[in-house]
Structures are given as C-alpha cells and as structure tokens.
Scaffold this motif. Structure first.
Motif, PDB file in Angstrom:
ATOM      1  N   ALA A  60       0.821  -1.204   0.000  1.00  0.00           N
ATOM      2  CA  ALA A  60       0.000   0.000   0.000  1.00  0.00           C
ATOM      3  C   ALA A  60       0.858   1.259   0.000  1.00  0.00           C
ATOM      4  CB  ALA A  60      -0.931   0.000   1.210  1.00  0.00           C
ATOM      5  N   THR A  61       1.956   1.243   0.734  1.00  0.00           N
ATOM      6  CA  THR A  61       2.857   2.394   0.753  1.00  0.00           C
ATOM      7  C   THR A  61       3.432   2.658  -0.624  1.00  0.00           C
ATOM      8  OG1 THR A  61       3.441   1.964   3.064  1.00  0.00           O
ATOM      9  CG2 THR A  61       4.936   3.360   1.794  1.00  0.00           C
ATOM     10  N   HIS A  62       3.819   1.580  -1.302  1.00  0.00           N
ATOM     11  CA  HIS A  62       4.350   1.739  -2.657  1.00  0.00           C
ATOM     12  C   HIS A  62       3.291   2.307  -3.593  1.00  0.00           C
ATOM     13  CE1 HIS A  62       5.475   0.458  -6.759  1.00  0.00           C
ATOM     14  NE2 HIS A  62       6.721   0.629  -6.332  1.00  0.00           N
ATOM     15  N   THR A  63       2.073   1.799  -3.496  1.00  0.00           N
ATOM     16  CA  THR A  63       0.997   2.304  -4.348  1.00  0.00           C
ATOM     17  C   THR A  63       0.705   3.764  -4.061  1.00  0.00           C
ATOM     18  OG1 THR A  63      -0.020   0.121  -4.565  1.00  0.00           O
ATOM     19  CG2 THR A  63      -1.440   2.019  -4.962  1.00  0.00           C
ATOM     20  N   LEU A  64       0.708   4.139  -2.779  1.00  0.00           N
ATOM     21  CA  LEU A  64       0.439   5.529  -2.408  1.00  0.00           C
ATOM     22  C   LEU A  64       1.503   6.463  -2.969  1.00  0.00           C
ATOM     23  CD1 LEU A  64      -1.173   7.631  -0.807  1.00  0.00           C
ATOM     24  CD2 LEU A  64       0.225   7.055   1.192  1.00  0.00           C
ATOM     25  N   LEU A  65       2.765   6.093  -2.825  1.00  0.00           N
ATOM     26  CA  LEU A  65       3.843   6.940  -3.338  1.00  0.00           C
ATOM     27  C   LEU A  65       3.793   7.029  -4.853  1.00  0.00           C
ATOM     28  CD1 LEU A  65       6.789   5.792  -1.028  1.00  0.00           C
ATOM     29  CD2 LEU A  65       5.378   7.851  -0.833  1.00  0.00           C
ATOM     30  N   THR A  66       3.508   5.907  -5.505  1.00  0.00           N
ATOM     31  CA  THR A  66       3.386   5.903  -6.965  1.00  0.00           C
ATOM     32  C   THR A  66       2.242   6.803  -7.415  1.00  0.00           C
ATOM     33  OG1 THR A  66       4.253   3.650  -7.106  1.00  0.00           O
ATOM     34  CG2 THR A  66       2.978   4.448  -8.981  1.00  0.00           C
ATOM     35  N   THR A  67       1.118   6.686  -6.727  1.00  0.00           N
ATOM     36  CA  THR A  67      -0.050   7.499  -7.070  1.00  0.00           C
ATOM     37  C   THR A  67       0.232   8.981  -6.884  1.00  0.00           C
ATOM     38  OG1 THR A  67      -1.542   5.698  -6.435  1.00  0.00           O
ATOM     39  CG2 THR A  67      -2.477   7.921  -6.543  1.00  0.00           C
ATOM     40  N   LEU A  68       0.855   9.335  -5.768  1.00  0.00           N
ATOM     41  CA  LEU A  68       1.150  10.745  -5.503  1.00  0.00           C
ATOM     42  C   LEU A  68       2.141  11.309  -6.511  1.00  0.00           C
ATOM     43  CD1 LEU A  68       1.370  10.794  -1.596  1.00  0.00           C
ATOM     44  CD2 LEU A  68      -0.508  11.563  -3.062  1.00  0.00           C
ATOM     45  N   ALA A  69       3.085  10.475  -6.962  1.00  0.00           N
ATOM     46  CA  ALA A  69       4.040  10.941  -7.967  1.00  0.00           C
ATOM     47  C   ALA A  69       3.328  11.233  -9.286  1.00  0.00           C
ATOM     48  CB  ALA A  69       5.135   9.890  -8.168  1.00  0.00           C
ATOM     49  N   GLY A  70       2.485  10.297  -9.732  1.00  0.00           N
ATOM     50  CA  GLY A  70       1.732  10.532 -10.960  1.00  0.00           C
ATOM     51  C   GLY A  70       0.766  11.695 -10.825  1.00  0.00           C
ATOM     52  N   ILE A 120       8.817  -3.250 -16.994  1.00  0.00           N
ATOM     53  CA  ILE A 120       7.895  -3.524 -15.898  1.00  0.00           C
ATOM     54  C   ILE A 120       8.416  -2.861 -14.630  1.00  0.00           C
ATOM     55  CG2 ILE A 120       6.959  -5.356 -14.420  1.00  0.00           C
ATOM     56  CD1 ILE A 120       6.980  -7.180 -16.830  1.00  0.00           C
ATOM     57  N   GLY A 121       7.514  -2.200 -13.911  1.00  0.00           N
ATOM     58  CA  GLY A 121       7.940  -1.567 -12.664  1.00  0.00           C
ATOM     59  C   GLY A 121       7.118  -0.352 -12.318  1.00  0.00           C
ATOM     60  N   THR A 122       7.760   0.594 -11.659  1.00  0.00           N
ATOM     61  CA  THR A 122       7.068   1.753 -11.111  1.00  0.00           C
ATOM     62  C   THR A 122       6.751   2.816 -12.151  1.00  0.00           C
ATOM     63  OG1 THR A 122       8.188   1.394  -8.995  1.00  0.00           O
ATOM     64  CG2 THR A 122       7.190   3.546  -9.340  1.00  0.00           C
ATOM     65  N   VAL A 123       7.635   2.996 -13.127  1.00  0.00           N
ATOM     66  CA  VAL A 123       7.455   4.080 -14.097  1.00  0.00           C
ATOM     67  C   VAL A 123       6.141   3.961 -14.867  1.00  0.00           C
ATOM     68  CG1 VAL A 123       8.423   5.216 -16.136  1.00  0.00           C
ATOM     69  CG2 VAL A 123       9.933   4.466 -14.294  1.00  0.00           C
ATOM     70  N   PRO A 124       5.778   2.790 -15.410  1.00  0.00           N
ATOM     71  CA  PRO A 124       4.476   2.699 -16.083  1.00  0.00           C
ATOM     72  C   PRO A 124       3.303   3.038 -15.169  1.00  0.00           C
ATOM     73  CG  PRO A 124       5.841   0.826 -16.675  1.00  0.00           C
ATOM     74  CD  PRO A 124       6.545   1.532 -15.565  1.00  0.00           C
ATOM     75  N   VAL A 195      -3.111   1.512  -9.724  1.00  0.00           N
ATOM     76  CA  VAL A 195      -3.484   0.130  -9.421  1.00  0.00           C
ATOM     77  C   VAL A 195      -3.715  -0.659 -10.703  1.00  0.00           C
ATOM     78  CG1 VAL A 195      -5.239  -1.332  -8.348  1.00  0.00           C
ATOM     79  CG2 VAL A 195      -4.445   0.718  -7.174  1.00  0.00           C
ATOM     80  N   MET A 196      -4.321  -0.014 -11.686  1.00  0.00           N
ATOM     81  CA  MET A 196      -4.552  -0.675 -12.966  1.00  0.00           C
ATOM     82  C   MET A 196      -3.230  -1.106 -13.607  1.00  0.00           C
ATOM     83  SD  MET A 196      -6.689   0.852 -16.190  1.00  0.00           S
ATOM     84  CE  MET A 196      -5.649   2.327 -16.223  1.00  0.00           C
ATOM     85  N   SER A 197      -2.238  -0.235 -13.556  1.00  0.00           N
ATOM     86  CA  SER A 197      -0.939  -0.575 -14.117  1.00  0.00           C
ATOM     87  C   SER A 197      -0.240  -1.659 -13.302  1.00  0.00           C
ATOM     88  CB  SER A 197      -0.057   0.677 -14.193  1.00  0.00           C
ATOM     89  OG  SER A 197       1.215   0.380 -14.718  1.00  0.00           O
ATOM     90  N   GLU A 198      -0.394  -1.603 -11.970  1.00  0.00           N
ATOM     91  CA  GLU A 198       0.251  -2.602 -11.113  1.00  0.00           C
ATOM     92  C   GLU A 198      -0.301  -4.006 -11.349  1.00  0.00           C
ATOM     93  OE1 GLU A 198       1.278   0.345  -7.310  1.00  0.00           O
ATOM     94  OE2 GLU A 198      -0.427  -1.033  -7.242  1.00  0.00           O
ATOM     95  N   THR A 199      -1.562  -4.099 -11.722  1.00  0.00           N
ATOM     96  CA  THR A 199      -2.133  -5.421 -11.990  1.00  0.00           C
ATOM     97  C   THR A 199      -1.578  -6.033 -13.267  1.00  0.00           C
ATOM     98  OG1 THR A 199      -4.004  -4.442 -13.181  1.00  0.00           O
ATOM     99  CG2 THR A 199      -4.291  -4.826 -10.815  1.00  0.00           C
ATOM    100  N   VAL A 200      -1.047  -5.184 -14.154  1.00  0.00           N
ATOM    101  CA  VAL A 200      -0.576  -5.665 -15.459  1.00  0.00           C
ATOM    102  C   VAL A 200       0.937  -5.724 -15.531  1.00  0.00           C
ATOM    103  CG1 VAL A 200      -0.606  -5.222 -17.957  1.00  0.00           C
ATOM    104  CG2 VAL A 200      -2.641  -4.739 -16.577  1.00  0.00           C
ATOM    105  N   ALA A 201       1.597  -4.700 -14.999  1.00  0.00           N
ATOM    106  CA  ALA A 201       3.032  -4.560 -15.270  1.00  0.00           C
ATOM    107  C   ALA A 201       3.814  -4.149 -14.042  1.00  0.00           C
ATOM    108  CB  ALA A 201       3.245  -3.540 -16.385  1.00  0.00           C
ATOM    109  N   SER A 202       3.696  -4.901 -12.953  1.00  0.00           N
ATOM    110  CA  SER A 202       4.472  -4.578 -11.768  1.00  0.00           C
ATOM    111  C   SER A 202       4.618  -5.815 -10.903  1.00  0.00           C
ATOM    112  CB  SER A 202       3.800  -3.454 -10.963  1.00  0.00           C
ATOM    113  OG  SER A 202       4.569  -3.109  -9.835  1.00  0.00           O
TER     114      SER A 202
END
Length: 259
Positions: A60-70, A120-124, A195-202
């Motif tokens: 969840a922390t990773h998703t939150l940071l990824t979301t805030l960056a985007g 695959i990773g955080t950037v997408p 979250v959509m990207s994480e389900t496919v490419a993370s």
C-alpha cells in the motif's frame, strides 16, 4: 435523551452508513453460506488484513507513493496546459477536441506501450496515474479562465492592465475553486491508474498483491486490498476537500455555512 444536532448527524452519517453496509454484508454472507472464494464476509477480510498487515502496508505504501508521484505530475502539467487552453478562445477550440479524444481512450490500452518503453515496474504505474488524472485538472482550470467576462477584461485593459496582469490577478484567482475541485477528482483517478498498471506490469503494489491473491483464490486478501485502496482514496479526497474549503471558502460561503 438529548437530541442530536444536524451537524452531529451529518458527521455521523458516513460512519453509520458504512456500519450498516458491513452488517448487511456480514449477514448475507453468513445467512446464505456464501463460499469465501466467491464473497468473503467482512470478518474474514478483517482477519486476513490483520494477519497480513505487514505485506499489505508495504504494498500500500508503494501504491500511495506511486499514485502521488503521478498525481503531482498531472497537477503541474494539467494546470499549465489548462492556463494555456483557457487563456485563448482559439487555442481552446483547437485543443479541446484533441483532449476529449485522448481522454476517451481507455488508459489500460497505454499500459502495454509503456511497458515496452520503460519496462515492468514503477514508471508505467506513475505514467498511467498521470495519464488518467490530468484531464480533470486541464478542463477545470481552462473552464475557470474561460468564464472571465469579456466586459471585465475590457475594463481592466482600459485601466492599463496587460494580458498577463489579467491572467495573474483576476483569471488565476477566479479559477482556484475550479482547480481545487478538480484535485478531488484527479486524486481518485490517479489511484485507479496506478493500481490498474500494477495489476498488469508490476511486481509490487496493491494491484500486484490483488492479482497474486486472486490467482490463488485468496479472495479475503483481494478484498482487503480493495478496501485499503478505498480508504487511501477517501483520506486523500478529504484532505483536498479540506484544503479547498480553507483556500477557496470565499467562493462557497453558503455551502460552507451549511456544513
């Protein structure tokens, strides 16, 4: 018994409704003996969440940071593009159809392209969150600037104000309520994108966690991930709602008074 005030009822209403939904959910699952792999009861989701609290919080922390960056990129790009689009009727008419067409394309279709470009990773995930959340910011900022009355512009020009002065001293303050309203929408969409990207490419994040759990039919963990995403979305939405009321209360005095 002391009667509750309307303000207290308003504050308790979301919690009471949530409790009511959870009780009904639990009763239906237990009353109809619904298998866990189809629909877990809230008690089962809670138990799984407590048992796997560590991994869930890590993802969840990773998703939150990824979301805030985007989301941060979307706010900057959206605000700048919105100012450009809203400052000129010609640019507005030229660019707006393209923005609408771009926003109509399902963003999940961009994920494979982003994987090819960035791996695959955080950037997408960051880019998907950006792509899905910048449109509301652009539209609201442009709408705020484009609603400036021509008569007011004429008066300001007659007083010697330049186009930049009008934009900086009148247009931007005028668009602030639109801007902060768009942030509430954009942050929830940013969660959808990441979250959509994480389900496919993370291989990390709540999206990845839910996909891994669903492959092993661990539905309580899947629902725990969904609830965590929902809670983070509500918290961020409320944060920007409070920020909106504090900074643009002058534009919603009647609404604020009702609350």
């Amino acid at each position: 018994m002391k009667k509750l005030s309307p303000k207290t009822i308003s504050r308790l209403a979301p919690w009471l409704l949530t409790l009511f939904v959870l009780v009904c959910w639990e009763a239906i699952c237990r009353g109809f003996s619904i298998p866990t792999y189809l629909m877990p009861a809230p008690s089962q989701i809670y138990t799984t969440g407590i048992e796997l609290a560590g991994p869930i919080m890590e993802h969840a922390t990773h998703t939150l940071l990824t979301t805030l960056a985007g989301f941060a990129v979307a706010v900057v790009v959206g605000a700048v593009l919105g100012m450009i689009v809203g400052s000129s009727p010609v640019i507005y008419k030229a660019v707006y159809p393209m923005l609408v067409g771009f926003n109509s394309v399902p963003k999940v279709a961009f994920v494979p392209v982003l994987v090819v470009w960035f791996g695959i990773g955080t950037v997408p995930a960051i880019l998907t969150a950006f792509l899905i959340s910048f449109f509301p910011v652009v539209v609201n900022v442009a709408a705020g600037l484009s609603t400036l009355e021509p008569e007011l512009e004429d008066v300001l020009r007659s007083l010697g104000a330049s186009r930049l002065d009008i934009l900086r001293k009148v247009g931007l303050p005028r668009s602030m309520p639109f801007f902060f309203a768009s942030l509430k929408v954009a942050i929830t969409l940013a969660f959808v994108g990441s979250v959509m990207s994480e389900t496919v490419a993370s291989n990390v994040g709540v999206g990845y966690l839910m996909m891994s759990a669903s492959s092993s039919m661990n539905m309580p963990l899947v629902f725990a991930g969904l609830i965590v995403i929902g809670i983070m979305g509500v918290i961020m939405y409320e944060l920007f709602a409070r920020l909106e009321r504090r900074l643009t209360g002058w534009a919603n005095r009647g609404q604020n008074a009702a609350h």
